[in-house]
Design a protein around this motif. Structure first.
Motif, PDB file in Angstrom:
ATOM      1  N   GLU A  27      43.773  89.835 105.183  1.00 51.99           N
ATOM      2  CA  GLU A  27      44.446  91.044 104.706  1.00 51.99           C
ATOM      3  C   GLU A  27      43.600  92.256 105.081  1.00 51.99           C
ATOM      4  N   PRO A  28      44.105  93.167 105.945  1.00 47.27           N
ATOM      5  CA  PRO A  28      43.303  94.326 106.344  1.00 47.27           C
ATOM      6  C   PRO A  28      43.173  95.341 105.212  1.00 47.27           C
ATOM      7  N   VAL A  29      41.967  95.814 105.014  1.00 45.06           N
ATOM      8  CA  VAL A  29      41.696  96.863 104.009  1.00 45.06           C
ATOM      9  C   VAL A  29      41.114  98.050 104.775  1.00 45.06           C
ATOM     10  N   ILE A  30      41.869  99.168 104.827  1.00 42.17           N
ATOM     11  CA  ILE A  30      41.458 100.328 105.609  1.00 42.17           C
ATOM     12  C   ILE A  30      40.644 101.256 104.724  1.00 42.17           C
ATOM     13  N   VAL A  31      39.398 101.501 105.138  1.00 38.51           N
ATOM     14  CA  VAL A  31      38.493 102.388 104.400  1.00 38.51           C
ATOM     15  C   VAL A  31      38.027 103.461 105.392  1.00 38.51           C
ATOM     16  N   GLY A  32      38.688 104.600 105.356  1.00 41.53           N
ATOM     17  CA  GLY A  32      38.362 105.661 106.313  1.00 41.53           C
ATOM     18  C   GLY A  32      38.699 105.211 107.714  1.00 41.53           C
ATOM     19  N   ASP A  33      37.659 105.242 108.580  1.00 44.45           N
ATOM     20  CA  ASP A  33      37.851 104.783 109.953  1.00 44.45           C
ATOM     21  C   ASP A  33      37.521 103.307 110.123  1.00 44.45           C
ATOM     22  N   ASP A  34      37.080 102.674 109.058  1.00 42.55           N
ATOM     23  CA  ASP A  34      36.699 101.254 109.121  1.00 42.55           C
ATOM     24  C   ASP A  34      37.845 100.370 108.637  1.00 42.55           C
ATOM     25  N   VAL A  35      37.872  99.175 109.163  1.00 41.54           N
ATOM     26  CA  VAL A  35      38.851  98.168 108.747  1.00 41.54           C
ATOM     27  C   VAL A  35      38.086  96.948 108.264  1.00 41.54           C
ATOM     28  N   LEU A  36      38.264  96.626 106.985  1.00 44.33           N
ATOM     29  CA  LEU A  36      37.645  95.429 106.411  1.00 44.33           C
ATOM     30  C   LEU A  36      38.735  94.374 106.217  1.00 44.33           C
ATOM     31  N   TRP A  37      38.305  93.130 106.161  1.00 43.38           N
ATOM     32  CA  TRP A  37      39.269  92.035 106.048  1.00 43.38           C
ATOM     33  C   TRP A  37      38.994  91.219 104.792  1.00 43.38           C
ATOM     34  N   ASP A  38      40.019  91.093 103.988  1.00 50.30           N
ATOM     35  CA  ASP A  38      39.940  90.291 102.764  1.00 50.30           C
ATOM     36  C   ASP A  38      40.559  88.916 103.059  1.00 50.30           C
ATOM     37  N   CYS A  39      39.725  87.873 102.992  1.00 54.47           N
ATOM     38  CA  CYS A  39      40.181  86.496 103.299  1.00 54.47           C
ATOM     39  C   CYS A  39      40.159  85.606 102.062  1.00 54.47           C
ATOM     40  N   SER A  40      40.142  86.234 100.872  1.00 54.11           N
ATOM     41  CA  SER A  40      39.959  85.488  99.634  1.00 54.11           C
ATOM     42  C   SER A  40      41.139  84.574  99.297  1.00 54.11           C
ATOM     43  N   GLU A  41      42.313  84.833  99.832  1.00 52.21           N
ATOM     44  CA  GLU A  41      43.482  84.017  99.527  1.00 52.21           C
ATOM     45  C   GLU A  41      43.628  82.830 100.475  1.00 52.21           C
ATOM     46  N   SER A  42      42.688  82.666 101.374  1.00 55.62           N
ATOM     47  CA  SER A  42      42.763  81.567 102.348  1.00 55.62           C
ATOM     48  C   SER A  42      42.576  80.222 101.662  1.00 55.62           C
ATOM     49  N   THR A  43      43.230  79.192 102.210  1.00 58.14           N
ATOM     50  CA  THR A  43      43.049  77.821 101.723  1.00 58.14           C
ATOM     51  C   THR A  43      42.103  77.030 102.618  1.00 58.14           C
ATOM     52  N   VAL A  44      41.825  77.557 103.787  1.00 63.46           N
ATOM     53  CA  VAL A  44      40.841  76.901 104.648  1.00 63.46           C
ATOM     54  C   VAL A  44      39.460  77.143 104.044  1.00 63.46           C
ATOM     55  N   PRO A  45      38.551  76.151 104.068  1.00 61.43           N
ATOM     56  CA  PRO A  45      37.217  76.335 103.469  1.00 61.43           C
ATOM     57  C   PRO A  45      36.507  77.563 104.015  1.00 61.43           C
ATOM     58  N   ALA A  46      35.725  78.225 103.152  1.00 58.70           N
ATOM     59  CA  ALA A  46      35.058  79.472 103.517  1.00 58.70           C
ATOM     60  C   ALA A  46      34.112  79.299 104.702  1.00 58.70           C
ATOM     61  N   VAL A  47      33.608  78.078 104.889  1.00 57.60           N
ATOM     62  CA  VAL A  47      32.684  77.851 106.000  1.00 57.60           C
ATOM     63  C   VAL A  47      33.365  78.072 107.350  1.00 57.60           C
ATOM     64  N   PHE A  48      34.710  78.007 107.352  1.00 56.54           N
ATOM     65  CA  PHE A  48      35.457  78.196 108.598  1.00 56.54           C
ATOM     66  C   PHE A  48      36.075  79.595 108.688  1.00 56.54           C
ATOM     67  N   HIS A  49      35.683  80.505 107.811  1.00 58.69           N
ATOM     68  CA  HIS A  49      36.173  81.876 107.912  1.00 58.69           C
ATOM     69  C   HIS A  49      35.457  82.582 109.053  1.00 58.69           C
ATOM     70  N   PRO A  50      36.142  83.468 109.783  1.00 57.37           N
ATOM     71  CA  PRO A  50      35.471  84.230 110.861  1.00 57.37           C
ATOM     72  C   PRO A  50      34.501  85.244 110.269  1.00 57.37           C
ATOM     73  N   ASN A  51      33.638  85.773 111.112  1.00 57.23           N
ATOM     74  CA  ASN A  51      32.609  86.712 110.653  1.00 57.23           C
ATOM     75  C   ASN A  51      33.187  88.022 110.120  1.00 57.23           C
ATOM     76  N   ILE A  52      34.407  88.361 110.538  1.00 59.60           N
ATOM     77  CA  ILE A  52      34.988  89.642 110.105  1.00 59.60           C
ATOM     78  C   ILE A  52      35.409  89.597 108.627  1.00 59.60           C
ATOM     79  N   CYS A  53      35.514  88.421 108.046  1.00 60.60           N
ATOM     80  CA  CYS A  53      35.910  88.314 106.629  1.00 60.60           C
ATOM     81  C   CYS A  53      34.779  88.815 105.734  1.00 60.60           C
ATOM     82  N   LYS A  54      35.095  89.599 104.761  1.00 62.91           N
ATOM     83  CA  LYS A  54      34.094  90.162 103.855  1.00 62.91           C
ATOM     84  C   LYS A  54      34.296  89.617 102.448  1.00 62.91           C
TER      85      LYS A  54
END
Length: 251
Positions: free
Chosen positions: A224-251
């Motif tokens: 889920e993209p979260v736009i903060v000014g000129d930055d784009v953060l990604w919320d991956c908290s609702e994922s069902t895949v284990p966190a170890v397989f989340h990409p680096n862009i997930c915060k």
């Protein structure tokens, strides 16, 4: 005249017993009556087939040696955690099977026979044993290979999700809005062809289905993209895949 006053030593009594069939007096060490041929109830026949089967299937524990009344089977137990007892027992199994029946009886049955043990039965044991061993080896090789293959496939999907997220991030920064479909993103054709059917984009929310080596579902990655000014953060908290397989862009 010298008279020897020393008395003669008494003879030790003979250790004897009587035949259970004809009552003939026999030595206690005799297991077969010399007169009628009756085999003593004290005798236990040790089968060549049984010894071979125990060597094949339980040789690592020394079961064949215990069956033959040889307490050196303890040595097999002491080293059963190594492949050495199993290899030795496999050789002994072959030796048992190729031993002549008469020689076998002389060595393990005090020369007393109990008929001829068919070599076909021994062959069935051998073939069955080799099939079990081959199956065990194939399984032991397949499981690590399958695990490595699954892990490699998941790692490829993690890298793909990282590529997908960065492409969506550039799109948001360039257009100021969230992507609504996969074609909005600048992705290579090979990427879309390989992963396109596993990706859905709804109002900028990106979901990617992870497959375990392309067979079983390993979970769903939701970014889920979260736009903060000129930055784009990604919320991956609702994922069902284990966190170890989340990409680096997930915060």
């Amino acid at each position: 005249m010298h008279i020897n006053t020393m008395s003669a030593r008494p003879e030790s009594p003979r250790s004897t017993s009587h035949c259970e069939n004809c009552a003939t007096e026999c030595s206690t060490h005799t297991l077969r009556c010399e007169k009628c041929g009756h085999v003593s109830s004290r005798f236990t026949y040790r089968s060549r087939v049984a010894a071979s089967a125990l060597a094949l299937f339980g040789g690592a524990l020394g079961l064949h040696r215990f069956y033959l009344g040889q307490w050196r089977g303890v040595i097999y137990l002491l080293f059963c955690w190594t492949p050495v007892p199993w290899l030795v027992a496999l050789v002994e199994c072959i030796i048992f099977m190729t031993t002549d029946q008469r020689r076998w009886n002389q060595r393990y049955n005090h020369g007393i026979g109990n008929g001829h043990e068919s070599a076909r039965v021994l062959a069935v044991f051998l073939i069955t044993g080799f099939l079990l061993i081959a199956g065990a080896l194939i399984t032991s090789l397949y499981i690590p290979f399958k695990a490595f293959s699954d892990l490699s496939g998941l790692q490829n999907q993690v890298r793909a999700s990282q590529t997908l997220g960065k492409s969506a991030q550039r799109y948001i920064q360039q257009t100021g809005r969230r992507p609504s479909q996969l074609s909005d993103l600048s992705l290579p054709g090979a990427f879309t062809e390989k992963y396109g059917q596993h990706i859905q984009i709804v109002r900028g929310r990106i979901s990617m289905q992870f497959d375990n080596a392309g067979n079983a579902s390993a979970g769903e990655l939701i970014m889920e993209p979260v736009i903060v000014g000129d930055d784009v953060l990604w919320d991956c908290s609702e994922s069902t895949v284990p966190a170890v397989f989340h990409p680096n862009i997930c915060k």
